[in-house]
Design an enzyme around this catalytic site. Structure first.
Site, PDB file in Angstrom:
ATOM      1  N   LYS A 197       0.882  -1.201  -0.022  1.00 25.81           N
ATOM      2  CA  LYS A 197       0.038  -0.056  -0.035  1.00 25.81           C
ATOM      3  C   LYS A 197       0.946   1.253  -0.004  1.00 25.81           C
ATOM      4  O   LYS A 197       1.634   1.423   1.012  1.00 25.81           O
ATOM      5  CB  LYS A 197      -0.922  -0.140   1.379  1.00 25.81           C
ATOM      6  CG  LYS A 197      -1.655   1.162   1.373  1.00 25.81           C
ATOM      7  CD  LYS A 197      -2.868   1.017   2.481  1.00 25.81           C
ATOM      8  CE  LYS A 197      -3.628   2.359   2.615  1.00 25.81           C
ATOM      9  NZ  LYS A 197      -4.644   2.477   3.391  1.00 25.81           N
ATOM     10  N   LYS A 251      -2.152  -1.524  -3.823  1.00 27.44           N
ATOM     11  CA  LYS A 251      -3.090  -0.439  -3.809  1.00 27.44           C
ATOM     12  C   LYS A 251      -2.144   0.996  -3.926  1.00 27.44           C
ATOM     13  O   LYS A 251      -1.251   1.009  -3.152  1.00 27.44           O
ATOM     14  CB  LYS A 251      -3.775  -0.551  -2.535  1.00 27.44           C
ATOM     15  CG  LYS A 251      -4.669   0.796  -2.248  1.00 27.44           C
ATOM     16  CD  LYS A 251      -5.220   0.952  -1.032  1.00 27.44           C
ATOM     17  CE  LYS A 251      -5.852   2.034  -0.764  1.00 27.44           C
ATOM     18  NZ  LYS A 251      -6.171   2.233   0.642  1.00 27.44           N
TER      19      LYS A 251
HETATM   20  C1  PBG Z   1      -7.340   3.350   5.331  1.00 28.55           C
HETATM   21  C2  PBG Z   1      -7.673   3.187   3.988  1.00 28.55           C
HETATM   22  C3  PBG Z   1      -7.527   4.359   3.093  1.00 28.55           C
HETATM   23  C4  PBG Z   1      -8.023   3.684   1.928  1.00 28.55           C
HETATM   24  C5  PBG Z   1      -8.700   2.675   2.162  1.00 28.55           C
HETATM   25  N1  PBG Z   1      -8.134   2.094   3.292  1.00 28.55           N
HETATM   26  C6  PBG Z   1      -7.083   5.749   3.182  1.00 28.55           C
HETATM   27  C7  PBG Z   1      -5.742   5.933   3.335  1.00 28.55           C
HETATM   28  O1  PBG Z   1      -4.879   5.097   3.776  1.00 28.55           O
HETATM   29  O2  PBG Z   1      -5.317   7.379   3.743  1.00 28.55           O
HETATM   30  C8  PBG Z   1      -8.239   4.562   0.563  1.00 28.55           C
HETATM   31  C9  PBG Z   1      -9.107   3.990  -0.353  1.00 28.55           C
HETATM   32  C10 PBG Z   1      -9.283   4.891  -1.615  1.00 28.55           C
HETATM   33  O3  PBG Z   1      -8.777   5.829  -1.869  1.00 28.55           O
HETATM   34  O4  PBG Z   1     -10.293   4.582  -2.233  1.00 28.55           O
HETATM   35  N2  PBG Z   1      -8.181   3.011   6.311  1.00 28.55           N
END
Ligand code: PBG
Length: 326
Positions: A197, A251
């Protein structure tokens, strides 16, 4: 003129021929719908930067998931927006927290026919917007945060989640969650780890969706990955599988197709990819201006993620695609 390359166009002549030789087939089974549910509202609230996506009430969420099920979608991932936030994000593990209640509702409605995934993090629930406990040095404290994740995992499993999906990028989070679930008798609750991520600016609209502002104009670069790194993404995936992840995620998706390709080649667990909020909103915004055909681009992009090697794709286009693909 005759030359061997002639065959390259021959099989593209008609839609039926193209369909016959298509290497990648996107289907409704590949899609997971991300959904937002907010505590303390009576009507669904639109999200300005995510057109077509709303913050649901518990009731409107049930309707939405029933409609998704009718369209063949078999899995949803839930994000909660609590009425009040605090330093630890206690709404994430409160048995009466909004996602726990929503999980129980949906389990009642669908039994085992709908795979229920719970995003497991605390950023939606903390008043500072970070994914964990902020220490006196301003950094997120890894090990103190793991205790919060263990509580959240347990609450989500108790509420009926099939899969918990830790997204906070703390080291050791999968191990702690697996141990906790096993000790408490939830050995059948699976873990989808947000493994690779990246600290992406493409999460902007999501933060509007969950009402998160990171305190002091901060960012998540101290725990999410540096987008200059590819090998490190594979190392994250390897670590999560070793700690007990059943599935892993890359991601965002489109800027990281190289990571998906390499992960697919190296690992045999199911690989998920998240076409994130910014990826979705860019398509919607350009389409609204008449600059691109949004439906075609959505299909092209989500198919490309599958072609790269993702087994399941989390996308805000899930509902539209389910209709287009049926
Ligand atoms: C954290 C989380 C995020 C997303 C999914 N889980 C936000 C982040 O890490 O700031 C982002 C998903 C998206 O942008 O569609 N709980």
């Amino acid at each position: 003129m005759n030359f061997p390359q002639r065959r390259l166009r021959r099989l593209r002549r008609t839609p039926a021929l193209r369909r016959l030789v298509a290497e990648t087939r996107l289907g409704v089974d590949d899609l997971v719908a991300p959904l937002f549910v907010r505590e303390g509202i009576d009507e669904p609230q639109p999200i300005g930067s995510l057109p077509g996506v709303v913050q649901h009430t518990r009731t409107s969420l049930r309707t939405e998931v029933a409609e998704l099920a009718e369209r063949g979608i078999g899995s949803v991932i839930l994000f909660g927006i609590p009425e009040t936030k605090d330093a630890e994000g206690s709404g994430a593990w409160d048995p009466d927290g909004i996602v726990q209640k929503a999980l129980a509702d949906l389990r009642d409605d669908h039994g085992d026919d709908m795979v229920l995934i719970a995003d497991l993090c605390v950023d939606e629930y903390t008043d500072h917007g970070h994914c964990g406990i902020v220490g006196s040095d301003g950094q997120v404290d890894n090990d103190a945060t793991l205790e919060l994740y263990a509580r959240a995992a347990l609450a989500q499993a108790e509420a009926g989640a099939d899969i918990v999906a830790p997204s906070g990028m703390m080291d050791g989070q999968v191990m702690v969650i697996r141990d906790t679930l096993d000790e408490e008798g939830y050995d059948q609750t699976a873990i989808l780890a947000y493994s690779a991520k990246y600290a992406s600016a493409l999460y902007g609209p999501f933060r509007d969706a969950v009402d998160v502002t990171i305190a002091g104009g901060g960012d998540r670069k101290g725990y999410q990955q540096d987008w200059r790194n590819a090998r490190e993404g594979l190392e994250e995936i390897r670590a999560d599988i070793a700690e007990g992840a059943d599935m892993v995620m890359v991601k965002p998706a489109l800027s990281y197709l190289d990571i998906i390709v390499r992960a697919r080649a190296e690992f045999d667990v199911p690989i998920a990819a998240y076409h994130v909020s910014g990826e979705y909103s860019m398509v919607r915004a350009a389409a609204a201006n008449g600059w691109i055909d949004g439906d075609e681009v959505a299909l092209e992009q989500i198919t490309a993620i599958k072609r790269a090697g993702a087994d399941l794709i989390l996308t805000y286009f899930a509902r539209d695609l389910a209709e287009a693909l049926s």
